[in-house]
Design a protein around this motif. Sequence first.
Motif, PDB file in Angstrom:
ATOM      1  N   LEU A 143       0.821  -1.211   0.000  1.00  0.00           N
ATOM      2  CA  LEU A 143       0.000   0.000   0.000  1.00  0.00           C
ATOM      3  C   LEU A 143       0.854   1.258   0.000  1.00  0.00           C
ATOM      4  CD1 LEU A 143       0.056   1.246   3.148  1.00  0.00           C
ATOM      5  CD2 LEU A 143      -1.491  -0.663   3.541  1.00  0.00           C
ATOM      6  N   PHE A 144       2.109   1.157   0.485  1.00  0.00           N
ATOM      7  CA  PHE A 144       3.002   2.317   0.460  1.00  0.00           C
ATOM      8  C   PHE A 144       3.374   2.722  -0.962  1.00  0.00           C
ATOM      9  CE2 PHE A 144       4.178   0.612   4.759  1.00  0.00           C
ATOM     10  CZ  PHE A 144       3.712   1.704   5.489  1.00  0.00           C
ATOM     11  N   PHE A 179       9.380  12.420  -0.388  1.00  0.00           N
ATOM     12  CA  PHE A 179       8.514  12.160  -1.524  1.00  0.00           C
ATOM     13  C   PHE A 179       9.319  11.599  -2.680  1.00  0.00           C
ATOM     14  CE2 PHE A 179       6.055  15.565   0.617  1.00  0.00           C
ATOM     15  CZ  PHE A 179       4.835  14.898   0.756  1.00  0.00           C
ATOM     16  N   MET A 180       8.708  10.697  -3.405  1.00  0.00           N
ATOM     17  CA  MET A 180       9.332  10.143  -4.605  1.00  0.00           C
ATOM     18  C   MET A 180       9.158  11.123  -5.758  1.00  0.00           C
ATOM     19  SD  MET A 180      10.565   7.147  -3.797  1.00  0.00           S
ATOM     20  CE  MET A 180      10.467   5.697  -4.845  1.00  0.00           C
ATOM     21  N   GLN A 181      10.264  11.439  -6.423  1.00  0.00           N
ATOM     22  CA  GLN A 181      10.241  12.336  -7.576  1.00  0.00           C
ATOM     23  C   GLN A 181      10.737  11.582  -8.808  1.00  0.00           C
ATOM     24  OE1 GLN A 181       8.643  14.674  -6.494  1.00  0.00           O
ATOM     25  NE2 GLN A 181       9.386  15.409  -4.521  1.00  0.00           N
ATOM     26  N   TRP A 182      10.408  12.110  -9.973  1.00  0.00           N
ATOM     27  CA  TRP A 182      10.741  11.423 -11.223  1.00  0.00           C
ATOM     28  C   TRP A 182      11.890  12.110 -11.952  1.00  0.00           C
ATOM     29  CZ3 TRP A 182       4.971  12.245 -12.762  1.00  0.00           C
ATOM     30  CH2 TRP A 182       4.161  11.374 -12.015  1.00  0.00           C
ATOM     31  N   THR A 183      12.842  11.336 -12.450  1.00  0.00           N
ATOM     32  CA  THR A 183      13.763  11.848 -13.463  1.00  0.00           C
ATOM     33  C   THR A 183      13.454  11.100 -14.747  1.00  0.00           C
ATOM     34  OG1 THR A 183      15.573  10.247 -13.119  1.00  0.00           O
ATOM     35  CG2 THR A 183      15.545  12.225 -11.712  1.00  0.00           C
ATOM     36  N   GLU A 211      14.461   4.561 -19.213  1.00  0.00           N
ATOM     37  CA  GLU A 211      14.305   5.967 -19.599  1.00  0.00           C
ATOM     38  C   GLU A 211      14.042   6.903 -18.432  1.00  0.00           C
ATOM     39  OE1 GLU A 211      12.130   5.993 -23.789  1.00  0.00           O
ATOM     40  OE2 GLU A 211      11.181   4.547 -22.423  1.00  0.00           O
ATOM     41  N   GLY A 212      13.718   6.343 -17.276  1.00  0.00           N
ATOM     42  CA  GLY A 212      13.437   7.172 -16.118  1.00  0.00           C
ATOM     43  C   GLY A 212      13.450   6.354 -14.847  1.00  0.00           C
ATOM     44  N   GLN A 213      13.359   7.045 -13.708  1.00  0.00           N
ATOM     45  CA  GLN A 213      13.355   6.360 -12.418  1.00  0.00           C
ATOM     46  C   GLN A 213      12.699   7.279 -11.384  1.00  0.00           C
ATOM     47  OE1 GLN A 213      15.562   7.137  -9.389  1.00  0.00           O
ATOM     48  NE2 GLN A 213      15.532   9.143 -10.401  1.00  0.00           N
ATOM     49  N   GLU A 214      12.363   6.697 -10.232  1.00  0.00           N
ATOM     50  CA  GLU A 214      11.790   7.468  -9.126  1.00  0.00           C
ATOM     51  C   GLU A 214      12.621   7.254  -7.872  1.00  0.00           C
ATOM     52  OE1 GLU A 214       7.919   6.043  -7.982  1.00  0.00           O
ATOM     53  OE2 GLU A 214       8.710   4.103  -7.325  1.00  0.00           O
ATOM     54  N   ASN A 215      12.788   8.330  -7.100  1.00  0.00           N
ATOM     55  CA  ASN A 215      13.510   8.261  -5.834  1.00  0.00           C
ATOM     56  C   ASN A 215      13.322   9.575  -5.085  1.00  0.00           C
ATOM     57  OD1 ASN A 215      15.276   6.037  -4.749  1.00  0.00           O
ATOM     58  ND2 ASN A 215      15.882   5.929  -6.901  1.00  0.00           N
ATOM     59  N   PRO A 216      13.574   9.605  -3.782  1.00  0.00           N
ATOM     60  CA  PRO A 216      13.640  10.881  -3.081  1.00  0.00           C
ATOM     61  C   PRO A 216      14.789  11.726  -3.637  1.00  0.00           C
ATOM     62  CG  PRO A 216      13.446   9.060  -1.530  1.00  0.00           C
ATOM     63  CD  PRO A 216      13.731   8.461  -2.871  1.00  0.00           C
ATOM     64  N   LEU A 217      14.700  13.020  -3.475  1.00  0.00           N
ATOM     65  CA  LEU A 217      15.714  13.924  -4.034  1.00  0.00           C
ATOM     66  C   LEU A 217      17.115  13.620  -3.516  1.00  0.00           C
ATOM     67  CD1 LEU A 217      13.712  17.271  -3.892  1.00  0.00           C
ATOM     68  CD2 LEU A 217      14.525  16.123  -5.971  1.00  0.00           C
ATOM     69  N   SER A 218      17.227  13.242  -2.251  1.00  0.00           N
ATOM     70  CA  SER A 218      18.559  12.965  -1.700  1.00  0.00           C
ATOM     71  C   SER A 218      19.227  11.810  -2.442  1.00  0.00           C
ATOM     72  CB  SER A 218      18.459  12.646  -0.207  1.00  0.00           C
ATOM     73  OG  SER A 218      17.647  11.501   0.003  1.00  0.00           O
ATOM     74  N   THR A 255      11.046  15.884 -12.385  1.00  0.00           N
ATOM     75  CA  THR A 255       9.669  16.290 -12.130  1.00  0.00           C
ATOM     76  C   THR A 255       9.342  16.104 -10.655  1.00  0.00           C
ATOM     77  OG1 THR A 255       9.015  15.591 -14.352  1.00  0.00           O
ATOM     78  CG2 THR A 255       7.252  15.956 -12.757  1.00  0.00           C
ATOM     79  N   LEU A 256       8.984  17.215  -9.994  1.00  0.00           N
ATOM     80  CA  LEU A 256       8.585  17.175  -8.594  1.00  0.00           C
ATOM     81  C   LEU A 256       7.099  16.831  -8.547  1.00  0.00           C
ATOM     82  CD1 LEU A 256      10.503  20.356  -7.347  1.00  0.00           C
ATOM     83  CD2 LEU A 256      11.303  17.976  -7.474  1.00  0.00           C
ATOM     84  N   SER A 257       6.824  15.550  -8.407  1.00  0.00           N
ATOM     85  CA  SER A 257       5.443  15.065  -8.482  1.00  0.00           C
ATOM     86  C   SER A 257       4.817  14.826  -7.109  1.00  0.00           C
ATOM     87  CB  SER A 257       5.392  13.763  -9.282  1.00  0.00           C
ATOM     88  OG  SER A 257       6.094  12.732  -8.585  1.00  0.00           O
ATOM     89  N   ASP A 258       5.660  14.508  -6.111  1.00  0.00           N
ATOM     90  CA  ASP A 258       5.168  14.124  -4.783  1.00  0.00           C
ATOM     91  C   ASP A 258       4.117  13.019  -4.902  1.00  0.00           C
ATOM     92  OD1 ASP A 258       6.811  16.109  -3.867  1.00  0.00           O
ATOM     93  OD2 ASP A 258       5.227  17.416  -3.123  1.00  0.00           O
ATOM     94  N   ALA A 259       4.316  12.119  -5.859  1.00  0.00           N
ATOM     95  CA  ALA A 259       3.301  11.102  -6.145  1.00  0.00           C
ATOM     96  C   ALA A 259       3.154  10.091  -5.014  1.00  0.00           C
ATOM     97  CB  ALA A 259       3.644  10.384  -7.444  1.00  0.00           C
TER      98      ALA A 259
END
Length: 352
Positions: A116-117, A163-167, A220-227, A242-246
């Motif tokens: 669920l996370f 928050f997870m952000q996208w590159t 082509e892309g990935q998600e992770n916290p900014l740190s 992309t700062l999505s805070d998804a």
Amino acid sequence: MKKRMFSLILAVSMIAALLTGCGGSSGGGEQTADGEQTYNWRFAHEEPVGSIQDQYVHKFVETLSEKSGGRINVEVYPVGQIGDATQQTELLQNGGIEFAMVSPGNTGTIVPENQLFSLHFLFSDDMEKNKEIFKTSKALNEMLSAKYLEKNIKVLSYWPEGFMQWTSSKKLEKPSDFKGFKMRTMPSPMIVAAYEAYGANPTPVPYMEVYSGLQLKMIEGQENPLSAIEEMKFCEVQDYLTLSDASLYVTTTSVNPQFFDGLPEDIQNIILETAAEMEDYGFQIQAELNGGALEQIKATTDVEVMTLTPEQREEFKKASMSARDKYVGMVGEKGKEILDALVSEIEAIESK
């Protein structure tokens, strides 16, 4: 099957080596001059040295030592020293190590309910409200923790690394932009389902191979916290951030339950007190490192930074809801009860 067998053999070998080198899984050491017991334990985490988890774990270890008057000594193992994140979890379950950071993205097949996370737009976009949710939620701290315990993992606390952000190699401004997009994910069925809801092509890749995968355009892309994005230099090989805070990257501070239950009550209380005190520190360190990471990314790379508008977030949120049905299909009625309870708790806190 061969891969699973290799993993088990490796885990057993690690356990044998650790037990031989550290005197067994009881965690006991020598007695002090006044007859008190000392303790030598191991704590593995999933990230490199200097990361959010690494700083958290060292603070946790320092606090244990202080509270015990130096009687508790803990050796810290960053990711890779005794295996990857999945292997570290197996070591924790089998008693080869006493403590570990156990993140849902790496344990979705072990504790399916924790997926669920990985649902998008579930938690608040206000981190202070999220802090209240994690501290007070019965859905997490009682219902979900019981599912972890069934798998021989005792959760001391849940906390987010940000928050997870996208590159990405192209702009991601609406769900249709993900169509066919090769998005790197962790090996979690629910994370895969979350991006399939947008039409993406989710591609599980080990964390330490993501940079090369992006560089070689295998993904082509990935998600992770900014740190983590800054730490791993992903923006060097991507065009957009992309700062999505998804969603939130959530981890757990966990302990082997048999080890914990075998400790004296005063030592158990020290561990529980330390975990409770560390809750605020987890939120503090993620805020500091993620904020500083964004500024560093802007200063050292040419990546274009974009922020989803409220309207764009709402469009993504609507598209993401089908993943909740997949979650229920994966975990069944008990998992649905946990999700429904958590949604109710989040809505109550959001409405304050």
